[in-house]
Design a protein around this motif. Structure first.
Motif, PDB file in Angstrom:
ATOM      1  N   GLY A 180       4.500  -2.713   3.195  1.00  0.00           N
ATOM      2  CA  GLY A 180       4.513  -3.988   2.500  1.00  0.00           C
ATOM      3  C   GLY A 180       5.408  -4.029   1.282  1.00  0.00           C
ATOM      4  N   PHE A 181       6.092  -2.944   0.964  1.00  0.00           N
ATOM      5  CA  PHE A 181       6.960  -2.896  -0.216  1.00  0.00           C
ATOM      6  C   PHE A 181       8.400  -3.098   0.217  1.00  0.00           C
ATOM      7  CE2 PHE A 181       7.918  -2.106  -4.526  1.00  0.00           C
ATOM      8  CZ  PHE A 181       9.086  -1.358  -4.575  1.00  0.00           C
ATOM      9  N   ILE A 182       9.101  -3.974  -0.489  1.00  0.00           N
ATOM     10  CA  ILE A 182      10.493  -4.265  -0.163  1.00  0.00           C
ATOM     11  C   ILE A 182      11.385  -3.416  -1.050  1.00  0.00           C
ATOM     12  CG2 ILE A 182      12.273  -6.032  -0.099  1.00  0.00           C
ATOM     13  CD1 ILE A 182      10.041  -8.083   0.359  1.00  0.00           C
ATOM     14  N   PHE A 183      12.180  -2.563  -0.395  1.00  0.00           N
ATOM     15  CA  PHE A 183      13.073  -1.672  -1.128  1.00  0.00           C
ATOM     16  C   PHE A 183      14.360  -2.411  -1.485  1.00  0.00           C
ATOM     17  CE2 PHE A 183      11.100   2.496  -1.158  1.00  0.00           C
ATOM     18  CZ  PHE A 183      10.094   2.358  -0.211  1.00  0.00           C
ATOM     19  N   ASP A 184      14.231  -3.361  -2.415  1.00  0.00           N
ATOM     20  CA  ASP A 184      15.363  -4.110  -2.923  1.00  0.00           C
ATOM     21  C   ASP A 184      15.073  -4.402  -4.381  1.00  0.00           C
ATOM     22  OD1 ASP A 184      16.780  -7.400  -2.393  1.00  0.00           O
ATOM     23  OD2 ASP A 184      17.710  -5.540  -3.090  1.00  0.00           O
ATOM     24  N   ASN A 185      15.974  -3.971  -5.280  1.00  0.00           N
ATOM     25  CA  ASN A 185      15.711  -4.085  -6.716  1.00  0.00           C
ATOM     26  C   ASN A 185      14.362  -3.459  -7.057  1.00  0.00           C
ATOM     27  OD1 ASN A 185      18.090  -5.543  -7.348  1.00  0.00           O
ATOM     28  ND2 ASN A 185      17.123  -7.407  -6.605  1.00  0.00           N
ATOM     29  N   TYR A 186      14.346  -2.156  -7.051  1.00  0.00           N
ATOM     30  CA  TYR A 186      13.078  -1.458  -7.190  1.00  0.00           C
ATOM     31  C   TYR A 186      13.230  -0.176  -8.000  1.00  0.00           C
ATOM     32  CZ  TYR A 186      14.939   1.769  -3.713  1.00  0.00           C
ATOM     33  OH  TYR A 186      15.713   2.680  -3.053  1.00  0.00           O
ATOM     34  N   ALA A 187      12.112   0.311  -8.405  1.00  0.00           N
ATOM     35  CA  ALA A 187      12.013   1.647  -8.989  1.00  0.00           C
ATOM     36  C   ALA A 187      10.817   2.338  -8.358  1.00  0.00           C
ATOM     37  CB  ALA A 187      11.854   1.591 -10.497  1.00  0.00           C
ATOM     38  N   ILE A 188      10.951   3.625  -8.143  1.00  0.00           N
ATOM     39  CA  ILE A 188       9.874   4.424  -7.576  1.00  0.00           C
ATOM     40  C   ILE A 188       9.659   5.646  -8.454  1.00  0.00           C
ATOM     41  CG2 ILE A 188      10.149   3.690  -5.181  1.00  0.00           C
ATOM     42  CD1 ILE A 188      11.854   6.186  -4.697  1.00  0.00           C
ATOM     43  N   ALA A 195      -1.951  19.888 -10.328  1.00  0.00           N
ATOM     44  CA  ALA A 195      -2.376  18.561 -10.747  1.00  0.00           C
ATOM     45  C   ALA A 195      -2.601  17.695  -9.510  1.00  0.00           C
ATOM     46  CB  ALA A 195      -1.315  17.901 -11.632  1.00  0.00           C
ATOM     47  N   VAL A 196      -3.131  16.513  -9.742  1.00  0.00           N
ATOM     48  CA  VAL A 196      -3.148  15.479  -8.704  1.00  0.00           C
ATOM     49  C   VAL A 196      -1.857  14.677  -8.865  1.00  0.00           C
ATOM     50  CG1 VAL A 196      -4.324  13.462  -7.780  1.00  0.00           C
ATOM     51  CG2 VAL A 196      -5.656  15.376  -8.706  1.00  0.00           C
ATOM     52  N   TYR A 197      -1.139  14.526  -7.776  1.00  0.00           N
ATOM     53  CA  TYR A 197       0.149  13.840  -7.795  1.00  0.00           C
ATOM     54  C   TYR A 197       0.023  12.451  -7.190  1.00  0.00           C
ATOM     55  CZ  TYR A 197       2.586  18.035  -9.278  1.00  0.00           C
ATOM     56  OH  TYR A 197       3.032  19.109 -10.015  1.00  0.00           O
ATOM     57  N   TYR A 198       0.639  11.481  -7.850  1.00  0.00           N
ATOM     58  CA  TYR A 198       0.586  10.082  -7.429  1.00  0.00           C
ATOM     59  C   TYR A 198       2.001   9.539  -7.242  1.00  0.00           C
ATOM     60  CZ  TYR A 198      -4.127  10.351  -9.440  1.00  0.00           C
ATOM     61  OH  TYR A 198      -5.422  10.715  -9.749  1.00  0.00           O
ATOM     62  N   CYS A 199       2.177   8.704  -6.230  1.00  0.00           N
ATOM     63  CA  CYS A 199       3.424   7.974  -6.105  1.00  0.00           C
ATOM     64  C   CYS A 199       3.200   6.541  -6.580  1.00  0.00           C
ATOM     65  CB  CYS A 199       3.944   7.992  -4.675  1.00  0.00           C
ATOM     66  SG  CYS A 199       2.809   7.307  -3.437  1.00  0.00           S
ATOM     67  N   ALA A 200       4.269   5.909  -7.032  1.00  0.00           N
ATOM     68  CA  ALA A 200       4.176   4.560  -7.565  1.00  0.00           C
ATOM     69  C   ALA A 200       5.481   3.818  -7.337  1.00  0.00           C
ATOM     70  CB  ALA A 200       3.841   4.603  -9.055  1.00  0.00           C
ATOM     71  N   ALA A 201       5.397   2.494  -7.383  1.00  0.00           N
ATOM     72  CA  ALA A 201       6.585   1.682  -7.148  1.00  0.00           C
ATOM     73  C   ALA A 201       6.472   0.356  -7.891  1.00  0.00           C
ATOM     74  CB  ALA A 201       6.772   1.437  -5.649  1.00  0.00           C
ATOM     75  N   VAL A 202       7.610  -0.254  -8.120  1.00  0.00           N
ATOM     76  CA  VAL A 202       7.647  -1.567  -8.764  1.00  0.00           C
ATOM     77  C   VAL A 202       8.915  -2.282  -8.333  1.00  0.00           C
ATOM     78  CG1 VAL A 202       8.784  -0.646 -10.832  1.00  0.00           C
ATOM     79  CG2 VAL A 202       7.502  -2.789 -10.977  1.00  0.00           C
ATOM     80  N   GLN A 226       0.848  -1.190   0.000  1.00  0.00           N
ATOM     81  CA  GLN A 226       0.000   0.000   0.000  1.00  0.00           C
ATOM     82  C   GLN A 226       0.885   1.241   0.000  1.00  0.00           C
ATOM     83  OE1 GLN A 226      -2.702  -0.355   3.363  1.00  0.00           O
ATOM     84  NE2 GLN A 226      -4.235  -1.350   2.070  1.00  0.00           N
ATOM     85  N   LEU A 227       0.528   2.184  -0.856  1.00  0.00           N
ATOM     86  CA  LEU A 227       1.217   3.466  -0.926  1.00  0.00           C
ATOM     87  C   LEU A 227       0.222   4.567  -0.583  1.00  0.00           C
ATOM     88  CD1 LEU A 227       3.176   3.038  -4.301  1.00  0.00           C
ATOM     89  CD2 LEU A 227       3.929   2.447  -2.002  1.00  0.00           C
TER      90      LEU A 227
END
Length: 126
Positions: free
Chosen positions: A26-34, A92-99, A3-4
């Motif tokens: 719940g997001f693991i900050f290992d090998n990621y992009a944000i 604008a409406v600003y959104y954060c995202a991750a993968v 969840q972000l």
């Protein structure tokens, strides 16, 4: 479950600054992009800043380059977007995202991202 939650938006005058935060659970900050994205009324969502852990690189959309800075505090599971010298066109409406990925995300396309937070409104008055 990842969840972000983005926060920190508001109404400011042109030339002022804001810092957006995105709490990631719940997001693991290992090998990621944000990334941070924004969507103005009647316009498509656009990627404005992305960070790739693969090589530590950042990408900024030309319109925000030199004014916005993406960062993260892994110990706090938080992503930030520092926005300086704001302009009315930044409204604008600003959104954060991750993968989770080993890919270098450049440019900052929305379809790269798997997880999204609800947006936070940023309004810049002239």
């Amino acid at each position: 479950e990842v969840q972000l939650q983005a926060s920190g938006g508001g109404l400011v005058q042109a030339g002022e600054s804001l810092r957006l935060s995105c709490a990631a659970s719940g997001f693991i900050f290992d090998n990621y992009a944000i990334g941070w994205f924004r969507q103005a009324p009647g316009k498509e969502r656009e990627g404005i800043a992305c960070f790739s852990s693969r090589d530590g690189s950042t990408y900024y959309r030309d319109s925000v380059k030199g004014r916005f800075t993406i960062s993260s505090a892994i110990s706090k599971n938080t992503i930030y977007l520092q926005m300086d010298r704001l302009k009315p066109e930044d409204t604008a409406v600003y959104y954060c995202a991750a993968v989770t990925t080993q890919m270098v995300v450049r440019p900052c396309f929305a379809y790269y991202m798997d997880y999204w937070g609800k947006g936070t409104q940023v309004t810049v008055s002239s």
